[in-house]
Scaffold this motif. Structure first.
Motif, PDB file in Angstrom:
ATOM      1  N   THR A 125      18.826   2.810   3.167  1.00  0.00           N
ATOM      2  CA  THR A 125      20.262   2.730   2.889  1.00  0.00           C
ATOM      3  C   THR A 125      20.513   2.005   1.580  1.00  0.00           C
ATOM      4  OG1 THR A 125      20.794   2.739   5.252  1.00  0.00           O
ATOM      5  CG2 THR A 125      22.480   1.888   3.761  1.00  0.00           C
ATOM      6  N   ALA A 126      19.794   0.911   1.366  1.00  0.00           N
ATOM      7  CA  ALA A 126      19.934   0.161   0.117  1.00  0.00           C
ATOM      8  C   ALA A 126      19.601   1.036  -1.077  1.00  0.00           C
ATOM      9  CB  ALA A 126      19.035  -1.076   0.154  1.00  0.00           C
ATOM     10  N   HIS A 127      18.515   1.765  -1.000  1.00  0.00           N
ATOM     11  CA  HIS A 127      18.114   2.628  -2.113  1.00  0.00           C
ATOM     12  C   HIS A 127      19.165   3.692  -2.397  1.00  0.00           C
ATOM     13  CE1 HIS A 127      13.567   1.593  -1.508  1.00  0.00           C
ATOM     14  NE2 HIS A 127      14.256   0.596  -2.038  1.00  0.00           N
ATOM     15  N   GLY A 128      19.774   4.215  -1.366  1.00  0.00           N
ATOM     16  CA  GLY A 128      20.824   5.205  -1.569  1.00  0.00           C
ATOM     17  C   GLY A 128      22.034   4.655  -2.292  1.00  0.00           C
ATOM     18  N   LEU A 129      22.189   3.338  -2.255  1.00  0.00           N
ATOM     19  CA  LEU A 129      23.299   2.673  -2.945  1.00  0.00           C
ATOM     20  C   LEU A 129      22.880   2.106  -4.295  1.00  0.00           C
ATOM     21  CD1 LEU A 129      24.643   0.770   0.183  1.00  0.00           C
ATOM     22  CD2 LEU A 129      25.875   2.582  -1.048  1.00  0.00           C
ATOM     23  N   GLY A 130      21.627   2.365  -4.696  1.00  0.00           N
ATOM     24  CA  GLY A 130      21.130   1.836  -5.964  1.00  0.00           C
ATOM     25  C   GLY A 130      20.654   0.407  -5.883  1.00  0.00           C
TER      26      GLY A 130
END
Length: 614
Positions: free
Chosen positions: A201-206
């Motif tokens: 999820t964090a990666h999807g938000l940059g």
């Protein structure tokens, strides 16, 4: 931001590379078997318990036992059985049936389907770090609940989450620095897949995600390694637990493979090594911290993977840059000296750890901003005649992770007060501005974005037999962190559930008028950092900081960042003053009403500062 990878039959193309083969533990093989391995040099036999069946393991030499088993499904409980009948969990197991005293469970590391499998990270120069404790970041205290807050942090301009340690420890609650099963996410926070989903999820938000790991000691509650492998540890331990002997091949492999495991299987963007200066190692051999970094760099050449140490020696050899300014070993180091100087000046707390930083504030604060460490080969009050630290100005400013507080300085105070409860609001805004708009990497502690005044204590969940009987140790620690007026009657019981509950981040503060204003100001500062400062830090070298003036609250520092000069001027005193002029575009002025006087007259009212890029 959706960086999802193409999917074939529901599996991201690079899924197979998410599994790291290890020396220890239980691993599914290509043939579908499970290989179990344990190093137990102090016993002659080891058996594996699967359900109600005991299967002898085969000795393979040098203290190792191994067994291959067919037809085992993920979720199968297992434990190692010692000759006296004691059942112990897998020290390198991925999951637990209940707690650190029970059985491990088999985990299929390929089961999680990554939504953002093409993520390769972000450059270190873009890091704005937000330290959080999973158990207290939300009321639920889980990876799943924490993931729901990530969009808010990304919107503010945070770019990296730093998780306090999540390796399984005894009891349900604790800071995590007493982990005993270093490969197992703590069950109270969720499953391994829950942790992967948080990171995904964090990666999807940059957002990058860094994990705090502890290799300098093991915890006490639930540590069974010393029963069957006492050689894993040194003879002399610490007050917190035994120290691994990393000169032992089996121990060294266990620790380094742990670092590779977290980065590979959990797609982490980096690790922060807790108290790296306390890792005991043979001075004649390759240093453990160097070996670990070299292995990480070798294994992940195509990803942005960042390594940071906490190291009170103020040494530079772990952070030297290559000729092309790349990072052979460690990207950064927690810069305690910056915190200690700013805290001692702002709060007038000069005892304990702050004693050595309680004089000559502004020249020393300026030195840390311009050249890195507070101690660079000098003596310090209360620390004897030894020369401490090394010259560090030749390192890039992004080597140094600066902060106004972290879990240590808040939780160990005894009363658990945050900085925002100790200083005036306007001073807090100026200090935050200086932190976020200086070229060093800024680190925030959870709640700093709305200047939380909620308490955060030291807490744990030890059984009665392991609890402290004398609160004097906690009292001394509180005094070391500035609270010199406490009594033993005020020391909270770290094992009390209420101590943990009180430490939960109070999100309702963020929705007050003060909290909303603080978050708006925070967002604006990070937007200025993103637009104006981050591009200048991408390949910044060393020897860039220059102190023009630093005395009696008057501060003037320039950094030559490529073709641009980044300029900070501040008046932390109580009188109107003049400071060296600035040239270029105004990035930020505090307060806004002071801009005309500063730019036209170079006159700074009390409590004003400016940041200029020219």
């Amino acid at each position: 931001m959706d960086q999802s990878q193409p999917v074939a039959d529901g599996v991201p193309f690079e899924q197979e590379y998410r599994v790291f083969s290890r020396s220890w533990g239980a691993e599914y093989t290509a043939a579908g078997e499970v290989r179990f391995r344990l190093w137990a040099p102090a016993v002659e036999t080891v058996s594996l318990r699967l359900a109600d069946e005991l299967v002898p393991m085969m000795p393979t030499g040098a203290g190792w036992f191994e067994l291959l088993v067919n037809n085992l499904a993920p979720g199968t409980p297992y434990a190692f059985i010692l000759p006296d009948g004691m059942a112990v969990p897998d020290p390198a197991g991925r999951g637990l049936e209940s707690d650190v005293h029970g059985s491990s469970v088999l985990v299929d590391p390929t089961a999680y389907r990554w939504r953002h499998g093409a993520w390769s990270g972000r450059p270190w120069s873009e890091a704005v770090i937000y330290e959080l404790h999973v158990g207290t970041f939300t009321e639920e205290g889980t990876f799943e609940a924490a993931a729901k807050k990530l969009a808010v942090l990304a919107d503010l301009g945070i770019t990296m989450i730093e998780l306090m340690p999540v390796a399984a420890f005894g009891g349900a609650r604790g800071w995590g620095y007493d982990g005993v099963l270093l490969y197992t996410p703590h069950p109270a926070y969720g499953t391994p897949d829950d942790m992967k989903s948080f990171i995904d999820t964090a990666h999807g938000l940059g957002l990058m995600v860094m994990l705090d790991v502890v290799y300098n000691h093991f915890g006490i509650d639930g540590n069974y390694l010393d029963v069957y492998a006492p050689a894993f540890f040194l003879g002399e331990g610490t007050p917190w637990g035994p120290r691994p002997d990393v000169s032992q091949d089996a121990t060294r492999d266990f620790m380094i493979e742990n670092a590779l495991y977290w980065i590979e299987e959990f797609a982490l963007d980096g690790l922060r090594l807790d108290a790296a200066d306390q890792i005991e190692q043979d001075k004649e051999s390759v240093q453990f911290t160097e070996d670990l970094a070299l292995r990480v760099r070798q294994m992940f050449p195509e990803r942005h993977v960042h390594l940071v140490v906490e190291d009170n020696r103020n040494i530079t050899r772990l952070h030297e840059r290559a000729e092309d300014n790349s990072t052979p070993l460690y990207d950064g180091v927690w810069n305690d000296g910056y915190h200690h100087l700013v805290h001692a000046w702002a709060t007038a707390e000069h005892c304990g750890h702050y004693r050595a930083f309680s004089t000559n504030f502004w020249p020393r604060i300026a030195k840390t901003l311009a050249t890195g460490f507070a101690l660079q080969g000098e003596r310090a009050d209360g620390k004897g005649d030894e020369l401490l630290g090394e010259p560090s100005g030749h390192l890039p400013p992004v080597t140094f992770v600066n902060f106004l507080q972290n879990h240590d300085q808040v939780g160990n105070r005894g009363r658990g007060e945050r900085l925002w409860s100790l200083i005036e609001e306007d001073l807090g805004e100026r200090l935050l501005t200086m932190l976020l708009l200086a070229p060093q990497i800024p680190l925030l502690f959870m709640g700093d974005e709305f200047r939380s005044k909620g308490r955060f204590f030291f807490f744990r969940d030890y059984p009665e037999a392991l609890r402290e009987t004398d609160p004097e140790e906690r009292l001394q620690q509180a005094r070391d962190f500035g609270t010199d007026d406490m009594s033993t009657d005020e020391i909270r019981d770290p094992n009390a559930p209420a101590t943990f509950a009180t430490s939960k981040l109070q999100w309702e503060e963020a929705e007050t008028e003060t909290g909303r204003a603080a978050r708006a100001a925070f967002r604006a500062l990070l937007e200025k950092r993103r637009r104006h400062l981050m591009p200048l830090l991408e390949n910044v070298g060393g020897d860039v900081g220059h102190v023009l003036l630093a005395e009696d609250g008057r501060l003037a520092i320039d950094w030559q960042l490529g073709e641009f000069r980044w300029q900070l001027r501040g008046n932390f005193g109580e009188s109107r003053i003049t400071l060296p002029p600035t040239h270029g575009k105004t990035v930020h002025v505090h307060p806004p009403s002071a801009e005309a006087d500063i730019r036209d007259l170079s006159e700074f009212p009390p409590g004003s500062l400016i940041v200029v890029c020219g």
